[in-house]
Motif scaffolding. Sequence first.
Motif, PDB file in Angstrom:
ATOM      1  N   GLN A  95      92.434  80.176  69.047  1.00 42.21           N
ATOM      2  CA  GLN A  95      92.765  78.834  68.584  1.00 42.21           C
ATOM      3  C   GLN A  95      94.016  78.824  67.712  1.00 42.21           C
ATOM      4  OE1 GLN A  95      88.987  77.972  66.745  1.00 42.21           O
ATOM      5  NE2 GLN A  95      88.145  77.023  68.600  1.00 42.21           N
ATOM      6  N   GLN A  96      94.168  79.828  66.852  1.00 44.67           N
ATOM      7  CA  GLN A  96      95.332  79.844  65.964  1.00 44.67           C
ATOM      8  C   GLN A  96      96.624  80.138  66.724  1.00 44.67           C
ATOM      9  OE1 GLN A  96      95.176  80.964  61.832  1.00 44.67           O
ATOM     10  NE2 GLN A  96      93.110  81.819  62.097  1.00 44.67           N
ATOM     11  N   PHE A  97      96.567  81.001  67.716  1.00 47.11           N
ATOM     12  CA  PHE A  97      97.767  81.272  68.514  1.00 47.11           C
ATOM     13  C   PHE A  97      98.200  80.022  69.268  1.00 47.11           C
ATOM     14  CE2 PHE A  97      97.146  85.772  67.738  1.00 47.11           C
ATOM     15  CZ  PHE A  97      98.421  86.300  67.858  1.00 47.11           C
ATOM     16  N   TYR A  98      97.240  79.304  69.824  1.00 48.95           N
ATOM     17  CA  TYR A  98      97.589  78.073  70.545  1.00 48.95           C
ATOM     18  C   TYR A  98      98.058  76.983  69.592  1.00 48.95           C
ATOM     19  CZ  TYR A  98      96.264  79.470  75.239  1.00 48.95           C
ATOM     20  OH  TYR A  98      96.240  80.079  76.478  1.00 48.95           O
ATOM     21  N   GLN A  99      97.475  76.911  68.415  1.00 45.16           N
ATOM     22  CA  GLN A  99      97.929  75.948  67.423  1.00 45.16           C
ATOM     23  C   GLN A  99      99.378  76.218  67.039  1.00 45.16           C
ATOM     24  OE1 GLN A  99      95.583  75.918  63.842  1.00 45.16           O
ATOM     25  NE2 GLN A  99      96.603  74.128  62.993  1.00 45.16           N
ATOM     26  N   TYR A 100      99.716  77.485  66.907  1.00 44.21           N
ATOM     27  CA  TYR A 100     101.089  77.866  66.582  1.00 44.21           C
ATOM     28  C   TYR A 100     102.053  77.412  67.670  1.00 44.21           C
ATOM     29  CZ  TYR A 100     105.119  80.857  65.591  1.00 44.21           C
ATOM     30  OH  TYR A 100     106.386  81.313  65.340  1.00 44.21           O
ATOM     31  N   ARG A 101     101.601  77.446  68.920  1.00 42.35           N
ATOM     32  CA  ARG A 101     102.436  77.012  70.042  1.00 42.35           C
ATOM     33  C   ARG A 101     102.428  75.495  70.229  1.00 42.35           C
ATOM     34  NH1 ARG A 101     103.370  80.958  74.385  1.00 42.35           N
ATOM     35  NH2 ARG A 101     103.000  79.296  75.912  1.00 42.35           N
ATOM     36  N   GLY A 102     101.553  74.806  69.515  1.00 34.64           N
ATOM     37  CA  GLY A 102     101.472  73.366  69.656  1.00 34.64           C
ATOM     38  C   GLY A 102     100.875  72.945  70.982  1.00 34.64           C
ATOM     39  N   GLU A 103      99.928  73.747  71.494  1.00 35.42           N
ATOM     40  CA  GLU A 103      99.315  73.480  72.789  1.00 35.42           C
ATOM     41  C   GLU A 103      97.798  73.466  72.651  1.00 35.42           C
ATOM     42  OE1 GLU A 103     100.630  76.569  75.362  1.00 35.42           O
ATOM     43  OE2 GLU A 103     102.731  75.937  75.358  1.00 35.42           O
ATOM     44  N   PRO A 104      97.104  72.722  73.519  1.00 29.63           N
ATOM     45  CA  PRO A 104      95.639  72.752  73.493  1.00 29.63           C
ATOM     46  C   PRO A 104      95.122  74.132  73.897  1.00 29.63           C
ATOM     47  CG  PRO A 104      96.433  71.511  75.391  1.00 29.63           C
ATOM     48  CD  PRO A 104      97.632  71.782  74.545  1.00 29.63           C
ATOM     49  N   CYS A 105      94.113  74.590  73.198  1.00 24.32           N
ATOM     50  CA  CYS A 105      93.586  75.925  73.456  1.00 24.32           C
ATOM     51  C   CYS A 105      92.728  75.935  74.719  1.00 24.32           C
ATOM     52  CB  CYS A 105      92.748  76.382  72.260  1.00 24.32           C
ATOM     53  SG  CYS A 105      92.205  78.102  72.343  1.00 24.32           S
ATOM     54  N   VAL A 106      92.687  77.072  75.379  1.00 27.11           N
ATOM     55  CA  VAL A 106      91.795  77.229  76.518  1.00 27.11           C
ATOM     56  C   VAL A 106      90.343  77.154  76.035  1.00 27.11           C
ATOM     57  CG1 VAL A 106      93.430  78.612  77.833  1.00 27.11           C
ATOM     58  CG2 VAL A 106      91.832  79.754  76.281  1.00 27.11           C
ATOM     59  N   GLY A 107      89.436  76.837  76.939  1.00 30.33           N
ATOM     60  CA  GLY A 107      88.031  76.734  76.589  1.00 30.33           C
ATOM     61  C   GLY A 107      87.374  78.093  76.403  1.00 30.33           C
ATOM     62  N   GLU A 108      86.152  78.073  75.887  1.00 28.39           N
ATOM     63  CA  GLU A 108      85.468  79.323  75.575  1.00 28.39           C
ATOM     64  C   GLU A 108      85.149  80.142  76.825  1.00 28.39           C
ATOM     65  OE1 GLU A 108      82.162  78.804  72.985  1.00 28.39           O
ATOM     66  OE2 GLU A 108      83.392  78.001  71.346  1.00 28.39           O
ATOM     67  N   ASP A 109      84.841  79.478  77.934  1.00 30.70           N
ATOM     68  CA  ASP A 109      84.585  80.215  79.173  1.00 30.70           C
ATOM     69  C   ASP A 109      85.828  80.977  79.614  1.00 30.70           C
ATOM     70  OD1 ASP A 109      81.992  79.358  79.261  1.00 30.70           O
ATOM     71  OD2 ASP A 109      82.347  77.774  80.743  1.00 30.70           O
TER      72      ASP A 109
END
Length: 212
Positions: A95-109
């Motif tokens: 979640q933090q890596f995607y937040q840094y990129r300003g993109e929605p994070c992939v789901g848990e699956d």
Amino acid sequence: MQSIITADNLRFLDILRFPPIAVERESVTFICGESGAGKSTLLKLLNQTLSPSEGTIFYDGIDIADMDPIALRRQVLLAGQNVFLFDDTIRGNFQQFYQYRGEPCVGEDEMLSYLRLCSLEMPLTARCQPLSGGERQRVFLAIHLSMNPKVLMLDEPTSALDKKTARKLLEGLKAHCKQRGITLIAISHDLSLAKEFADQTIALSGEACDYE
């Protein structure tokens, strides 16, 4: 096959000089060579983490000097040898890596799927700080894989793994990248792994670059 990355007359700080380089599109390319030959530096040059003193690099036919570096690095993604993970759970790191990129994070699956692809069966609630070096390396790699770049560059992705795990990891990576049309570039000191998994091998030395 058409090249996705080419480089010519590359020099870095008058210390390293690279002969012409061409990376085939959707190939698995291993870069091998002794310490000091410039392997890690080359990867950083290819996505503008470093800038050459001389020479040109083209990505998909475009001079990378004319590209926005951030946009380039999202397409030509580098997972460096120094693993960086937040003091958080595996889920929190995704979640933090995607937040840094300003993109929605992939789901848990998907997170779990990428962990399995990297030969890691572990709950998303596991914290990253107590993990072994090899486990941390594979969490880091799973996060980068999930971002689905056009080119994925890996600096010694198997350095903290035993031979059996390294082979399993590379088998999965190669199959995944072939399926997704991802060009994979990996640095390795293990010539046996390069011989087994590479479509193309670039052997760097202080003076020459040979293609096989």
